[in-house]
Design a protein around this motif. Structure first.
Motif, PDB file in Angstrom:
ATOM      1  N   TYR A 123       0.767  -1.246  -0.013  1.00 43.13           N
ATOM      2  CA  TYR A 123       0.045  -0.009  -0.031  1.00 43.13           C
ATOM      3  C   TYR A 123       0.905   1.084  -0.010  1.00 43.13           C
ATOM      4  O   TYR A 123       1.985   1.339   0.561  1.00 43.13           O
ATOM      5  CB  TYR A 123      -0.876   0.119   1.107  1.00 43.13           C
ATOM      6  N   ASN A 124       0.467   2.274  -0.799  1.00 44.42           N
ATOM      7  CA  ASN A 124       1.183   3.713  -0.668  1.00 44.42           C
ATOM      8  C   ASN A 124       0.468   4.586   0.102  1.00 44.42           C
ATOM      9  O   ASN A 124      -0.916   4.674  -0.281  1.00 44.42           O
ATOM     10  CB  ASN A 124       1.138   4.116  -2.192  1.00 44.42           C
ATOM     11  N   VAL A 125       0.914   5.347   0.987  1.00 44.88           N
ATOM     12  CA  VAL A 125       0.600   6.385   1.572  1.00 44.88           C
ATOM     13  C   VAL A 125       1.321   7.563   1.387  1.00 44.88           C
ATOM     14  O   VAL A 125       2.606   7.677   1.623  1.00 44.88           O
ATOM     15  CB  VAL A 125       0.513   6.065   3.397  1.00 44.88           C
ATOM     16  N   ALA A 126       0.538   8.613   0.801  1.00 45.07           N
ATOM     17  CA  ALA A 126       1.397  10.013   0.645  1.00 45.07           C
ATOM     18  C   ALA A 126       1.518  10.895   2.151  1.00 45.07           C
ATOM     19  O   ALA A 126       0.277  10.957   2.661  1.00 45.07           O
ATOM     20  CB  ALA A 126       0.675  10.738  -0.614  1.00 45.07           C
ATOM     21  N   ILE A 127       2.467  11.575   2.154  1.00 43.95           N
ATOM     22  CA  ILE A 127       2.315  12.372   3.202  1.00 43.95           C
ATOM     23  C   ILE A 127       2.231  13.741   2.780  1.00 43.95           C
ATOM     24  O   ILE A 127       3.292  14.193   2.132  1.00 43.95           O
ATOM     25  CB  ILE A 127       3.719  12.225   4.242  1.00 43.95           C
ATOM     26  N   SER A 128       1.202  14.367   2.593  1.00 40.03           N
ATOM     27  CA  SER A 128       0.952  15.769   1.894  1.00 40.03           C
ATOM     28  C   SER A 128      -0.141  16.652   2.474  1.00 40.03           C
ATOM     29  O   SER A 128      -1.013  16.027   3.198  1.00 40.03           O
ATOM     30  CB  SER A 128       0.190  15.168   0.453  1.00 40.03           C
ATOM     31  N   SER A 129       0.173  18.074   2.407  1.00 42.92           N
ATOM     32  CA  SER A 129      -0.440  18.722   3.219  1.00 42.92           C
ATOM     33  C   SER A 129      -0.660  18.708   4.536  1.00 42.92           C
ATOM     34  O   SER A 129      -1.706  18.690   5.198  1.00 42.92           O
ATOM     35  CB  SER A 129      -2.061  18.830   2.634  1.00 42.92           C
ATOM     36  N   LEU A 130       0.528  17.980   4.991  1.00 42.72           N
ATOM     37  CA  LEU A 130       0.694  17.786   6.348  1.00 42.72           C
ATOM     38  C   LEU A 130      -0.260  16.695   7.051  1.00 42.72           C
ATOM     39  O   LEU A 130      -1.080  16.857   8.155  1.00 42.72           O
ATOM     40  CB  LEU A 130       0.903  18.947   7.409  1.00 42.72           C
ATOM     41  N   THR A 131      -0.915  15.810   6.223  1.00 49.05           N
ATOM     42  CA  THR A 131      -1.893  14.684   6.476  1.00 49.05           C
ATOM     43  C   THR A 131      -1.218  13.525   5.774  1.00 49.05           C
ATOM     44  O   THR A 131      -0.523  13.306   4.823  1.00 49.05           O
ATOM     45  CB  THR A 131      -3.279  14.759   6.196  1.00 49.05           C
ATOM     46  N   PHE A 132      -1.556  12.187   6.388  1.00 51.27           N
ATOM     47  CA  PHE A 132      -1.427  11.016   5.897  1.00 51.27           C
ATOM     48  C   PHE A 132      -2.595  10.667   4.989  1.00 51.27           C
ATOM     49  O   PHE A 132      -3.836  10.512   5.496  1.00 51.27           O
ATOM     50  CB  PHE A 132      -1.117   9.690   6.805  1.00 51.27           C
ATOM     51  N   GLN A 133      -2.103  10.342   3.711  1.00 50.99           N
ATOM     52  CA  GLN A 133      -3.517   9.966   2.712  1.00 50.99           C
ATOM     53  C   GLN A 133      -3.158   8.456   2.142  1.00 50.99           C
ATOM     54  O   GLN A 133      -2.257   8.278   1.434  1.00 50.99           O
ATOM     55  CB  GLN A 133      -3.568  11.208   1.827  1.00 50.99           C
ATOM     56  N   THR A 134      -3.572   7.632   2.901  1.00 53.38           N
ATOM     57  CA  THR A 134      -4.920   7.549   3.603  1.00 53.38           C
ATOM     58  C   THR A 134      -4.591   7.313   4.887  1.00 53.38           C
ATOM     59  O   THR A 134      -3.385   7.024   5.241  1.00 53.38           O
ATOM     60  CB  THR A 134      -5.436   5.888   3.143  1.00 53.38           C
TER      61      THR A 134
END
Ligand code: CA
Length: 312
Positions: free
Chosen positions: A40-51
């Motif tokens: 699974y891939n999780v982006a750390i973006s806009s200071l949040t974990f997505q997902t």
């Protein structure tokens, strides 16, 4: 002798068959048909974990990629006793870090530099079936009957298996529409329902969405979501209709009154005018009559005088 050999062969065959019967189930149990580990891939973006929330099977891998222009260090804590499970190296902007979860546990994790950025990971030994509705958002809260409202419903698969399930939107207890959705593990999708309120009675309605329970699902509390209400008011058209009817009706009543008034105004004005105009004519007639009478008298007297003179 032949009978003894035949008996030996039969007993050997029976032994083989029994061995196969006994060994085969054991082999199946010791090497269960497990799907290959997922990534699974999780982006750390806009200071949040997505997902933000993940459910994985033991042996699955998660890759975090930092898309923020700051450093994030991931700190994993076991929910059961708050003990540290893992600490990542500092992940710079544009870098990735991966971890394979080999312990069945439930983890809360943070960006160490900013502890308010949090995520949640459930690591399970067995496949988990869990779908949910995570958001319901109508486009408008106050409408008049006849308006159309779009309702955005976010459905999620929070389990470890791909699922196909129904999503039903409601206003009050009335079904608006049902849609079918297929979602991969740890993914979500938004559905849009359109609500035509032409035949809807005045009132305030709960806007709700429900996901059908999938096979093997035990957490069904998150399958229903109510978070907003829409108020349907009466159509505005009947209200203004009587008011314009009432307001213009007094106005036309006075307006015809002034309309005839200018008509009599010019008619009396010219009529009195000719009256003074005849006066000089009357005076002239009187003068002519007097002059004529005087002339007749003078003529008569002159005639008498001439008669007398001729008699003399
Ligand atoms: Ca559920």
């Amino acid at each position: 002798m032949t009978k003894a050999r035949l008996a030996n062969q039969l007993s050997f065959t029976t032994f083989l068959i029994l061995s196969l019967i006994l060994i085969t189930p054991n082999t199946l149990l010791t090497s269960p048909a497990k799907a290959s580990p997922a990534t699974y891939n999780v982006a750390i973006s806009s200071l949040t974990f997505q997902t933000q929330n993940l459910t994985v099977l033991k042996g699955d891998t998660v890759i975090w990629t930092n898309k923020d222009p700051v450093t994030h260090t991931l700190w994993f804590v076991r929910v059961e006793d708050q003990s540290t499970y893992a600490l990542s190296p500092p992940i710079q902007f544009g870098e990735s870090w991966s971890h394979t979860f080999n312990e069945a546990t439930t983890l809360h994790y943070y960006s160490f530099e900013r502890l308010w950025i949090t995520g949640f990971i459930r690591v399970s030994l067995f496949p988990i079936h869990d779908v949910a509705i995570t958001d319901v958002a109508p486009s408008r809260m106050m409408i008049t009957a006849g308006d159309s409202v779009s309702i955005n419903v976010t459905a999620a698969n929070e389990g470890t298996s791909a699922e196909t399930f129904n999503v039903t939107a409601y206003y009050g207890n009335t079904i608006l529409e049902t849609g079918i959705i297929s979602l991969d593990p740890n993914s979500q999708k938004r559905l849009t329902f359109f609500w035509d309120t032409a035949d809807v009675a005045q009132g305030t309605y709960d806007i709700k969405a429900e996901a059908s329970v999938v096979e093997g699902e035990t957490d069904t509390a998150d399958n229903s979501f109510i978070d907003s209400q829409v108020t349907v008011a009466l159509t505005p058209t009947p209200t203004p209709t009587p008011s314009p009817t009432l307001s213009p009706s007094p106005s036309p009543t006075p307006s015809p009154t002034p309309t005839p008034s200018p008509t009599p105004t010019p008619s009396p004005t010219p009529k009195p005018m000719p009256t003074p105009d005849y006066t000089p004519y009357l005076i002239a007639i009187v003068v002519i009559a007097v002059v004529t009478a005087v002339s007749l008298i003078v003529w008569k007297k002159k005639t008498e005088i001439k008669k007398r003179q001729s008699q003399k």
